[in-house]
Scaffold this active site. Sequence first.
Site, short mmCIF file in Angstrom:
data_model
loop_
_atom_site.label_atom_id
_atom_site.label_comp_id
_atom_site.label_asym_id
_atom_site.label_seq_id
_atom_site.Cartn_x
_atom_site.Cartn_y
_atom_site.Cartn_z
N ARG A 104 2.37 14.13 12.64
CA ARG A 104 3.17 13.92 11.63
C ARG A 104 3.30 15.44 10.88
O ARG A 104 2.61 15.28 9.60
CB ARG A 104 2.52 12.66 10.69
N CYS A 138 -4.87 8.27 9.69
CA CYS A 138 -5.13 7.86 10.94
C CYS A 138 -4.62 8.71 12.13
O CYS A 138 -3.53 9.37 11.67
CB CYS A 138 -4.63 6.39 11.17
N LYS A 192 0.86 -1.24 -0.04
CA LYS A 192 0.22 -0.09 0.02
C LYS A 192 0.88 1.28 0.00
O LYS A 192 0.78 2.26 -0.72
CB LYS A 192 -0.99 0.14 1.07
N ASN A 193 1.94 1.31 1.07
CA ASN A 193 2.46 2.49 1.20
C ASN A 193 3.43 2.57 -0.13
O ASN A 193 3.77 4.09 -0.65
CB ASN A 193 3.59 2.47 2.38
N ILE A 196 8.15 6.12 17.25
CA ILE A 196 7.84 6.91 16.02
C ILE A 196 6.71 7.79 16.29
O ILE A 196 7.00 9.06 15.80
CB ILE A 196 7.47 5.88 14.92
N ARG A 230 -8.75 0.50 4.04
CA ARG A 230 -7.81 1.35 3.67
C ARG A 230 -6.49 0.64 3.31
O ARG A 230 -5.37 1.26 2.55
CB ARG A 230 -7.52 2.38 4.44
N ASP A 270 4.33 0.00 12.27
CA ASP A 270 3.04 -0.40 11.53
C ASP A 270 3.03 -1.99 11.87
O ASP A 270 1.84 -2.44 11.60
CB ASP A 270 3.14 -0.24 10.29
N ARG A 330 -3.21 10.62 4.57
CA ARG A 330 -1.95 11.16 4.69
C ARG A 330 -1.14 11.22 3.31
O ARG A 330 -0.50 12.31 3.22
CB ARG A 330 -1.06 10.62 6.00
#
Length: 423
Positions: A123, A118, A22-23, A331, A401, A309, A94
Amino acid sequence: MDSILVKGGNTLQGDIPIAGAKNAALTLMPVTLLSDEPLTLTNTPRLSDIKTMTTLLESLGAEVTSLQDGKVLAMSTHGAINTTADYEIVRKMRASNLVLGPLLAREGHAIVSLPGGCAIGARPMDIHTDGLAKMGAQIDLRDGYLHAKADGGKLKGAVIDFPFASVGATENIMMAATLAKGTTVINNAAREPEIVDLATCLRAMGAQIDGDGSPTITIQGVDRLGAATHAVVTDRIELGTYMLAPVIAGGEVTCLGGRIDLLAAFCEKLDAAGVSVTETDAGLKVALRGDRPKAVDVTTEPFPGFPTDLQAQMMAMLCFADGTSVLEEKIFENRFMHAPELVRMGADIDVQGGTATVRGVDMLKGAPVMATDLRASVSLILAGLAAEGETLVNRVYHLDRGYEKVVRKFAGVGANVERVKGQ
């Protein structure tokens, strides 16, 4: 609003196909804004975030065609470009901020709403905008929008020293630098596999990039980028999530397409917890070596460290571990919202600031629980796999998502999981 119903007690056996990342896909899609020639992405995950990015790109003038049931995206931005990324689209995700660098690089100006996503902690965009400012961009924040304009209409190469290894900022600057005049050096760059995947795609289009996967990335700007076809890298977070399923529920599962190098630090923790991870031609075969996992301590870090994650999913596994584990989240400062929901199921967890102490228990009991974010959602499903009775996970729209066909994949290896339609 839909829910996921999990009936615990089934051991798992079989194969789980792991989707494209996904990222990575959400970073690769804005690359189409850098060229007037076609960009085709294969191995694309079928997720709501991909649809959101598609809507955003189309609003900017890109043509996006979904092929092969969504696993292939054919994109082209050869016409007029709209340089305003609207709040109504950007607020949903994001990763929408990743259009800023490409728009500035190609058009010399952009207006991009501050993004959403989220609620897992701050961030900020400062590291993105500071880097672009060093490349000659003038950026002002007005009415929730970043108004950016390149000096003389074109970005210029610069040496950019990040205060920390931000994945998003590294990606934004990399894309912007491909068309900038001169050489850009990014120090303290993020090293994630998604960064390497982006660089591989950009090089296929004609970009000159060296050092991806290391703390220093060098980009020599070129006049234009061309066409390319690129396969999205395997989703290491989905991979890690499904690797934990047989550890919690029992049994043996092969995660198709998985590679240890994508999750070396995570695999080291699994080994310490008594989990067997074997790399095969098909992927990663995972099984618990004993009756119960062992307690381990975990600290989240940028790649190649333990991924933030996977922290929520790891916590779900450690609820069943023999002994006491300490998880330190370094993080995001607001990423233990799943802990109270696990406690509702009988977990023994104490959270103090950025540290969670998890004392393993013999059994969790099913309960109605509330998903607070994407990774928290799936951690509650994982916990439910071995809980006594039924676990009803509410507010699972987050799952759509980031996890492709999550119910089908769990059910395919024997889990009793079903989606319950909302009223």
